[in-house]
Every structure is written in structure tokens, then in C-alpha cells.
Design a protein around this motif. Structure first.
Motif, PDB file in Angstrom:
ATOM      1  N   PRO A  10     110.395   3.298 -40.566  1.00 49.07           N
ATOM      2  CA  PRO A  10     111.339   2.187 -40.404  1.00 49.07           C
ATOM      3  C   PRO A  10     112.721   2.706 -40.030  1.00 49.07           C
ATOM      4  CG  PRO A  10     110.083   1.939 -42.436  1.00 49.07           C
ATOM      5  CD  PRO A  10     109.772   3.300 -41.900  1.00 49.07           C
ATOM      6  N   LEU A  11     113.490   1.893 -39.330  1.00 49.01           N
ATOM      7  CA  LEU A  11     114.789   2.329 -38.836  1.00 49.01           C
ATOM      8  C   LEU A  11     115.708   2.784 -39.962  1.00 49.01           C
ATOM      9  CD1 LEU A  11     116.635   2.739 -36.436  1.00 49.01           C
ATOM     10  CD2 LEU A  11     117.305   0.315 -36.572  1.00 49.01           C
ATOM     11  N   TYR A  12     115.714   2.063 -41.085  1.00 45.62           N
ATOM     12  CA  TYR A  12     116.626   2.437 -42.160  1.00 45.62           C
ATOM     13  C   TYR A  12     116.243   3.802 -42.745  1.00 45.62           C
ATOM     14  CZ  TYR A  12     113.448   1.440 -46.093  1.00 45.62           C
ATOM     15  OH  TYR A  12     112.421   1.472 -46.998  1.00 45.62           O
ATOM     16  N   ALA A  41     127.477   2.417 -39.358  1.00 44.32           N
ATOM     17  CA  ALA A  41     126.722   1.570 -38.436  1.00 44.32           C
ATOM     18  C   ALA A  41     127.146   1.840 -36.992  1.00 44.32           C
ATOM     19  CB  ALA A  41     126.922   0.101 -38.793  1.00 44.32           C
ATOM     20  N   VAL A  46     123.496   1.086 -35.290  1.00 45.83           N
ATOM     21  CA  VAL A  46     122.587   0.149 -35.961  1.00 45.83           C
ATOM     22  C   VAL A  46     123.427  -0.886 -36.704  1.00 45.83           C
ATOM     23  CG1 VAL A  46     120.745   1.859 -36.207  1.00 45.83           C
ATOM     24  CG2 VAL A  46     122.464   1.603 -38.030  1.00 45.83           C
ATOM     25  N   SER A  47     122.759  -1.849 -37.337  1.00 41.83           N
ATOM     26  CA  SER A  47     123.477  -2.879 -38.078  1.00 41.83           C
ATOM     27  C   SER A  47     123.930  -2.354 -39.439  1.00 41.83           C
ATOM     28  CB  SER A  47     122.576  -4.096 -38.301  1.00 41.83           C
ATOM     29  OG  SER A  47     121.538  -3.784 -39.224  1.00 41.83           O
ATOM     30  N   THR A  50     121.130  -2.335 -41.975  1.00 49.22           N
ATOM     31  CA  THR A  50     120.239  -1.174 -41.926  1.00 49.22           C
ATOM     32  C   THR A  50     120.858   0.001 -42.675  1.00 49.22           C
ATOM     33  OG1 THR A  50     119.300  -1.869 -39.807  1.00 49.22           O
ATOM     34  CG2 THR A  50     119.095   0.457 -40.382  1.00 49.22           C
ATOM     35  N   LYS A  53     120.728  -0.565 -46.466  1.00 48.31           N
ATOM     36  CA  LYS A  53     119.409  -0.304 -47.054  1.00 48.31           C
ATOM     37  C   LYS A  53     119.188   1.190 -47.229  1.00 48.31           C
ATOM     38  CE  LYS A  53     114.743  -2.188 -46.784  1.00 48.31           C
ATOM     39  NZ  LYS A  53     113.805  -3.032 -46.006  1.00 48.31           N
TER      40      LYS A  53
END
Length: 242
Positions: A10-12, A41, A46-47, A50, A53
């Protein structure tokens, strides 16, 4: 239907891995604030959600510490909360134990089979060995024999241990740049031999806890193998299972 690759993450988790790489590389030192979630970020493209997390997981794993209204900091062994993580002895009345470390010996040796296996070094590799007595509320409680890879701790001396005012892990972090992240322990009951009975001020053959620990730094690299004998006359070994 397409199947996910076994290496999919997963991205996070990918962002978490990048933050850990920065920690391992010393970009942010123990006790230092890391950039804000907004800045991270932007850095990683990324956000903020994310990043949050990823940071949440790192905080849960005690690599980072959130401080209300101040930001997020790299966890440090100078933080009193770190002592509780790695010292599980509690007074019988439930009060927190006040440790006093008394170094007894420090010498260099070559890794035997057990040290080689536990420290993931070649047999015969240089290691440093420390013996110390830990007092709790001024009463002998733990005798430790600690094996350390010479690659990191070759310069460790008894004088250095005697002069240090903080915890052993704080010394390793501050003077040698080695941060202890997590540990695995094996515990069993043993009887005190003559030497340990004298050091712990108990009768020979008194029941003791034998606690064997391997401690890891970043990248799951073992950097300490420790064998301790614990007297539970005035304290108990406390653990939390989640």
C-alpha cells in the motif's frame, strides 16, 4: 481478473519505508522534530492522509512520538517512557522501578557460535561483552551479560559505562549512533548459582528468571544479545499483551 503482485505494498507503507530510511540515514536524529505532515506530503508527492497513516504506524511502533501541540519527534532513549519499554520490572506495590546500573566488566572477545548466531556475525568476529548489575530501589535485581558487535561498539570501555549517567540504550544511541528499536525475549526459570546469588544478595539455588534478549535496530539488524538473571524477591516482571 488481474492479480496483485506479491511485492505490492500500500502507498502509505511505501511512505513509511521512506521515512524509516531517512531515520536510519540520520536525517532526523533522536529527539528531533520531523517535518510536518504537510511538508512530508509535498516531499513524497502524496496526500496528507497517506502520510498521517504512515506516521501513525511509526508512532505505534515507538519509532516516532506525537506531542500534542508540538509536532512529531523521533523517539529517543532519553525519554523516560523508553525505559518502561525495555525494563519490565515493577515493584510489588505496582510502583515504577527506579533503576541504577552498575557496570562490572567490559572486555573484547571473538564471537562464539551462540553470539555469532544471535548477532548475525561471522564466528570469530570481534565483539564487546559487558557485565553489569542493575539495582532497583537500591536493591540488586538483575545481573546482565551483554554481547555487542564490535563493528558498532568496539570503542566501548568500562570507564565510559561508569561515567555515563543515563540508561545503557541512551549511551548506545548518543555515543555510538545505534538506536534500539525492538527486542525479542525468551524467559525461563533457573536456580541461582553461587556467583549470581552473591551479586543478587539471595541464597544459592533461589529461583530466578532467566531472560534472554536479542535487540534490533533499523532494518531488523540484531545489535545486542543479552542474558539476564532477574531476582523477583521485591519486583515482578510485567508484560502487556495486545
Amino acid at each position: 481478473m488481474a492479480h496483485e503482485s506479491p511485492t505490492f505494498s500500500p502507498l502509505y507503507r511505501q511512505i513509511k519505508s521512506l521515512i524509516v530510511q531517512a531515520l536510519e540515514g540520520g536525517e532526523w536524529r533522536p529527539g528531533q522534530a520531523i517535518p510536518s505532515e504537510q511538508d512530508l506530503a509535498l516531499r513524497f508527492g502524496v496526500s496528507q492522509g497517506t502520510v498521517r497513516k504512515a506516521v501513525d504506524e511509526l508512532a505505534a511502533e515507538n519509532l516516532l512520538v506525537r506531542r500534542q501541540g508540538k509536532g512529531t519527534f523521533v523517539a529517543s532513549h532519553d525519554d523516560p517512557r523508553a525505559h518502561v519499554r525495555f525494563l519490565r520490572m515493577t515493584a510489588l506495590d505496582g510502583s515504577a522501578a527506579q533503576p541504577q546500573s552498575i557496570p562490572l566488566e567490559c572486555w573484547r572477545a571473538k564471537a562464539g557460535q551462540e553470539a555469532s548466531r544471535n548477532l548475525a556475525v561471522e564466528p570469530g568476529s570481534p565483539i564487546s561483552i559487558v557485565r553489569r548489575l542493575l539495582k532497583l530501589e537500591n536493591k540488586p535485581a538483575v545481573v546482565d551479560e551483554i554481547y555487542l558487535p564490535g563493528e558498532f561498539f568496539g570503542a566501548l570501555t568500562l570507564e565510559m559505562l561508569q561515567d555515563w549517567q543515563g540508561s545503557l540504550y541512551s549511551l548506545f544511541e548518543t555515543r555510538f549512533g545505534v538506536r534500539m528499536i525492538r527486542a525479542r525475549e525468551k524467559i525461563r526459570a533457573v536456580a541461582a548459582d553461587r556467583n549470581s546469588a552473591e551479586l543478587l544478595s539471595v541464597a544459592e539455588h533461589t529461583p530466578l528468571l532467566s531472560v534472554e534478549r536479542v535487540t534490533y535496530t533499523y532494518g531488523d539488524r540484531p545489535v545486542e544479545w543479552r542474558r539476564g538473571l532477574y531476582s523477583t524477591a521485591g519486583h515482578y516482571y510485567q508484560n502487556e499483551l495486545n
